[in-house]
Design an enzyme around this catalytic site. Structure first.
Site, PDB file in Angstrom:
ATOM      1  CB  SER A   1      74.208  28.311  44.666  1.00 48.68           C
ATOM      2  OG  SER A   1      73.150  28.019  45.556  1.00 48.68           O
TER       3      SER A   1
ATOM      4  CB  VAL B   1      81.685  22.441  47.537  1.00 52.30           C
ATOM      5  CG1 VAL B   1      80.523  21.514  47.863  1.00 52.30           C
ATOM      6  CG2 VAL B   1      81.720  22.776  46.054  1.00 52.30           C
TER       7      VAL B   1
ATOM      8  CG  ASN C   1      72.190  35.131  51.286  1.00 53.53           C
ATOM      9  OD1 ASN C   1      71.162  35.808  51.337  1.00 53.53           O
ATOM     10  ND2 ASN C   1      72.306  34.085  50.477  1.00 53.53           N
TER      11      ASN C   1
ATOM     12  CE1 TYR D   1      63.675  32.018  57.465  1.00 50.38           C
ATOM     13  CE2 TYR D   1      61.848  33.565  57.679  1.00 50.38           C
ATOM     14  CZ  TYR D   1      63.060  33.202  57.118  1.00 50.38           C
ATOM     15  OH  TYR D   1      63.667  34.042  56.211  1.00 50.38           O
TER      16      TYR D   1
ATOM     17  CE  LYS E   1      66.759  33.964  58.255  1.00 51.44           C
ATOM     18  NZ  LYS E   1      68.141  34.129  57.745  1.00 51.44           N
TER      19      LYS E   1
END
Length: 239
Positions: A11, A53, A78, A143, A147
């Site tokens: 988005s 959605v 992503n 984080y 990752k």
């Protein structure tokens, strides 16, 4: 027949740039996000084949989405989230949220897409990681942990799926010109100018740079590149 692409978190930012470029390249692009109004607007704007959605942390919702697409040839994981906090101040809800979104969701999506890819003897799995998962980042250990998990997954799956003509790669961007980066700067102890002074090229990466690398990794020409974790960081990972 055009290859079918699914881009999560499309988005805005990196996801939007990836989806837009792949549409322009002639792929049938399906996009998903949680914001219904925004993802519908982006789908019309870029000419996506369809939009969903979808809360990708919910396995059943992902299963329904993949079934509706009826065979994903190229999966771009992503979607992700960032938390900046000292470890002793990190909240349990943030730990659970980042593990669910940054690790479990891409793992589950791959598991849902890979059968069709194996049948077709062709597939592309492209994960968007972070340089923080390569070199670490103080006050972003949660984080960085999530990752870095993608880098291990990429190496393992690259080996596991190689004989089926399926490639698996992760792009690890440095600082990128996105809303996520803006928020991260606001949360950190440094200004944007101070952060850029730490980057060898003295700049942030653009979403389009990442999109162009995704386009290459999705192509037939990239068939020999698999199990790779690629740093796209303006030299940041070199120290």
């Amino acid at each position: 027949m055009n290859k079918k692409v699914l881009v999560t978190g499309a988005s805005k930012g990196i996801g939007k740039s990836i989806a837009k470029l792949l549409v322009q390249a002639g792929y049938d692009v399906y996009i998903c996000a949680r914001n219904s109004e925004l993802i519908e607007k982006i789908a019309k704007e870029i000419g996506a084949k369809a939009f969903f959605v979808c809360d990708i942390t919910d396995f059943e919702s992902c299963k329904i989405m993949i079934e509706k697409i009826n065979g994903v040839d190229i999966l771009v994981n992503n979607a992700g989230a960032y938390v900046w906090a000292a470890i002793e101040k990190t909240k349990q809800k943030d730990i659970n949220a980042l593990i669910d979104l940054n690790i479990k969701a891409p793992y589950n999506l791959i598991s849902l897409c890979v059968d069709k890819m194996k049948q077709n003897k062709w597939g592309r799995i492209i994960n968007i990681g972070s340089i923080s998962g390569v070199v670490g980042e103080a006050n972003a250990s949660l984080y960085s942990m999530t990752k870095s998990a993608m880098n291990g997954l990429t190496k393992s799956l690259g080996l596991e799926l190689a004989e089926y003509g399926i490639t698996v790669n992760t792009i690890n961007p440095g600082w990128v010109e996105t809303e996520l980066a803006d928020n991260a700067v606001e949360d950190s102890d440094f200004t944007e100018e101070e952060i850029k002074e730490m980057i060898p090229q003295r700049r942030f990466i653009t979403p389009d740079e990442i999109a162009n690398l995704v386009k290459y990794l999705a192509s037939k020409e990239a068939k020999g590149m698999t199990a790779q974790n690629i740093s796209l960081c303006a030299g940041l990972s070199a120290g």
